[in-house]
Scaffold this motif. Structure first.
Motif, PDB file in Angstrom:
ATOM      1  N   ASP A 243     -51.311  19.943  86.566  1.00 58.65           N
ATOM      2  CA  ASP A 243     -51.695  20.667  85.355  1.00 58.65           C
ATOM      3  C   ASP A 243     -51.062  20.052  84.111  1.00 58.65           C
ATOM      4  OD1 ASP A 243     -53.616  22.544  85.696  1.00 58.65           O
ATOM      5  OD2 ASP A 243     -52.325  24.266  85.249  1.00 58.65           O
ATOM      6  N   ALA A 244     -49.957  19.358  84.299  1.00 59.10           N
ATOM      7  CA  ALA A 244     -49.273  18.762  83.157  1.00 59.10           C
ATOM      8  C   ALA A 244     -50.012  17.544  82.612  1.00 59.10           C
ATOM      9  CB  ALA A 244     -47.853  18.372  83.543  1.00 59.10           C
ATOM     10  N   ASN A 245     -50.932  16.969  83.398  1.00 59.29           N
ATOM     11  CA  ASN A 245     -51.681  15.812  82.922  1.00 59.29           C
ATOM     12  C   ASN A 245     -52.638  16.196  81.795  1.00 59.29           C
ATOM     13  OD1 ASN A 245     -50.372  14.555  85.016  1.00 59.29           O
ATOM     14  ND2 ASN A 245     -52.218  13.645  85.905  1.00 59.29           N
TER      15      ASN A 245
ATOM     16  N   LYS B 184     -52.205  22.018  74.437  1.00 55.61           N
ATOM     17  CA  LYS B 184     -51.653  22.471  75.712  1.00 55.61           C
ATOM     18  C   LYS B 184     -50.421  23.338  75.464  1.00 55.61           C
ATOM     19  CE  LYS B 184     -51.662  19.491  79.093  1.00 55.61           C
ATOM     20  NZ  LYS B 184     -52.661  20.068  80.040  1.00 55.61           N
TER      21      LYS B 184
ATOM     22  N   SER C  60     -47.161  25.374  76.740  1.00 56.08           N
ATOM     23  CA  SER C  60     -46.283  25.183  77.898  1.00 56.08           C
ATOM     24  C   SER C  60     -46.366  26.354  78.860  1.00 56.08           C
ATOM     25  CB  SER C  60     -44.836  24.990  77.428  1.00 56.08           C
ATOM     26  OG  SER C  60     -44.351  26.163  76.770  1.00 56.08           O
TER      27      SER C  60
END
Length: 561
Positions: free
Chosen positions: A346-348, A395, A397
């Motif tokens: 998901d961090a991509n 995005k 956090s």
């Protein structure tokens, strides 16, 4: 709910009732008696089975022409709570059927009429375990129309009364050549009433609850004989081979669901393996049959209809999932499972690794309980020269507490008249990823720009923290794209305040005149809890014609895609 009354030719009256089952998934069965009764009268033909959400003009109670100032009270008791509605013949409640013209011409009386419907059953007296085929035929005045073509009729089937469960092979369907059929299966003996709601596209199924047109309720009675013991509902299902998870359902989930529904995402469950999906089978069936999931809120009959990333299910896919659940949600042969998908963390970044990331500098703390919080946060852009944006993405956090983010650019040399709060650059909402502009298309980000993050947070029961990052990918230095992208809000300023009376739908229009030829890359409705739908139209000033470009006809506040 009391909907109102209409007048019969002989002077008697029909008092119309509906209901709102506030559940999204649970249907309720309340037999006539202490938990479901009229005063006076007890049994007035009311339903005993209540499907989820709002249903209007479900049944009527006839009363004589001398009913006068008397009252009818319908009282139900469910989950320990008592609800009642009082019905009268006060003039404010009169329904003028002649002038109910939803979807027609409001200047012409009865310009849109409800369908005429008949239903036949292959058998009305059955022996358990039992099923019957219901064949429905309907005619209509081919209104309403969109882009010159009739919207078309749909049917919704449901149990109205009966002691056991009833399963329909096609509970929701579009009529083809004025006809539709479904198999109805019964879990136990008894007398049943089944109801079909045939809608021409302007009434109940369209959600136009402020009107009384145009749909038709038709009922059929079925008697199931037996020894009285409960039967297995699965044995009454058609003998056709039941779909299995491994062979039929998993490929659908991979194509349409697993992008969100896998481990490590904010989705409430993973649908990757049979063990993960099976406990949710009934809920999946309900959401899929109602087209709540996967989220795709466009009216697929108008405007642009084909999208590369269309995540909606086809009618065949919905029918397959419904039959799988009806058959007991079997796993099938594990060897039939498709090769598992792999998912990027998901961090991509959806747009690829950014050239620049701009993050709000302060850690935001959201309280555990309380109302939603709208707040502006700011961050400075660090650039040594102006750059053209090729792609951008927002995005947070902690997406669990962020409903949406709207980012505005406050430029150092903004033209006179530019709002001090900046002009819109980009938006994040649940279900939306980044924007990647087309070839030779971009937006200019100026040196010295400040970003304003218009944040909408909501509490989830525990203290939470968040920072929000805006990411950019740029064209190479010196490259100037031919076309420039702009975001434009369409609002009826300064007259966009709305007064929405109960049980009504109110329309507001916003306009923007294109100063030159343009290409529209995206259309994104932004409303809140009371938003129902939004349509984007192009008006040709030469011949004053209007063309629908896109229409979100069942907006959901929880999704902005």
């Amino acid at each position: 709910m009391y909907e109102g009354f209409d007048v019969n030719p002989d002077g008697s009256f029909n008092m119309w009732f509906g209901y709102m089952n506030r559940n999204y998934e649970e249907a309720l069965d309340l037999p006539v008696g202490a938990a479901n009764a009229f005063e006076p009268g007890g049994d007035r033909g009311q339903p005993t089975h209540f499907t989820p959400r709002r249903h209007k003009d479900v049944f009527s109670v006839p009363v004589p022409k001398d009913f006068g100032d008397q009252k009818l009270t319908w009282r139900i008791v469910a989950h320990g709570q008592t609800q009642q509605v009082v019905a009268t013949l006060k003039p404010v409640w009169q329904i003028d059927r002649l002038r109910t013209t939803r979807g027609g011409n409001s200047e012409k009386i009865s310009s849109n009429l409800p369908p005429t419907v008949t239903v036949q059953a292959s058998g009305q007296t059955l022996t358990a375990p039992a099923s019957t085929t219901l064949t429905l035929a309907a005619t209509d005045d081919v209104l309403p129309k969109r882009r010159g073509e009739p919207v078309g009729m749909t049917v919704m089937w449901a149990k109205y009364r009966g002691p056991g469960a009833v399963q329909f092979s096609a509970p929701n369907a579009r009529l083809e050549n004025g006809k539709a059929s479904t198999a109805a299966s019964f879990s136990e003996p008894g007398d049943y009433i089944l109801q079909a709601v045939v809608d021409d596209g302007s009434g109940e199924s369209a959600g136009n609850f402020g009107y009384h047109c145009c749909w038709t309720n038709t009922q059929v009675k079925i008697t199931v004989k037996g020894a009285g013991a409960r039967t297995n509902l699965q044995s009454a299902v058609s003998n056709q081979q039941a779909p299995t998870f491994a062979k039929d359902i998993a490929p659908i989930f991979q194509a349409k669901c697993q992008t969100c529904h896998h481990q490590g995402t904010s989705a409430p469950m993973s649908l990757v393996t049979y063990e993960e999906a099976r406990p949710w089978a009934r809920s999946i069936q309900q959401r899929v049959a109602n087209r709540d999931m996967p989220p795709w809120h466009l009216d697929k009959t108008v405007g642009i209809r084909h999208y590369k990333n269309d995540r909606s299910l086809s009618d065949d896919q919905i029918a397959t999932i419904v039959r799988w659940v009806d058959a007991g949600a079997p796993q099938g042969n594990p060897a039939d499972m498709p090769t598992p998908l792999t998912f990027a963390p998901d961090a991509n970044w959806f747009i690829g690794e950014p050239d620049l990331k701009v993050t709000t500098p302060n850690d935001f703390v959201m309280y555990a309980r309380g109302p939603d919080w709208w707040i502006d946060q700011f961050a400075d852009v660090t650039l040594d020269e102006d750059r053209w944006i090729k792609a951008m993405e927002i995005k947070p956090s902690n997406p669990k507490i962020v409903h949406h983010v709207v980012i505005y650019v406050i430029e150092p040399d903004a033209p006179e008249g530019t709002p001090e709060t900046g002009v819109q650059l980009h938006e994040y909402a649940v279900g939306k990823y980044g924007d990647i502009f087309g070839d030779n298309t971009g937006r200019l980000l100026k040196k010295g720009t400040r970003l304003r993050y218009d944040m909408h947070y909501f509490a989830i029961g525990s203290e939470q923290h968040n920072k929000t990052t805006m990411a950019f990918k740029f064209y190479p230095k010196g490259v100037v794209p031919k076309y420039q992208v702009r975001s434009q809000a369409l609002r009826n300023i300064p007259n966009d305040e709305l007064e929405v009376p109960p049980n009504t739908v109110v329309r507001t229009d916003g306009y923007f005149r294109l100063p030159r030829n343009a290409r529209i890359d995206a259309f994104q409705p932004h409303m809140h809890m009371r938003g129902r739908g939004m349509t984007l139209e192009a008006i040709n000033p030469v011949n004053n014609t209007t063309e629908i470009l896109s229409s979100v006809d069942h907006f959901d506040f929880n999704w902005h895609i």
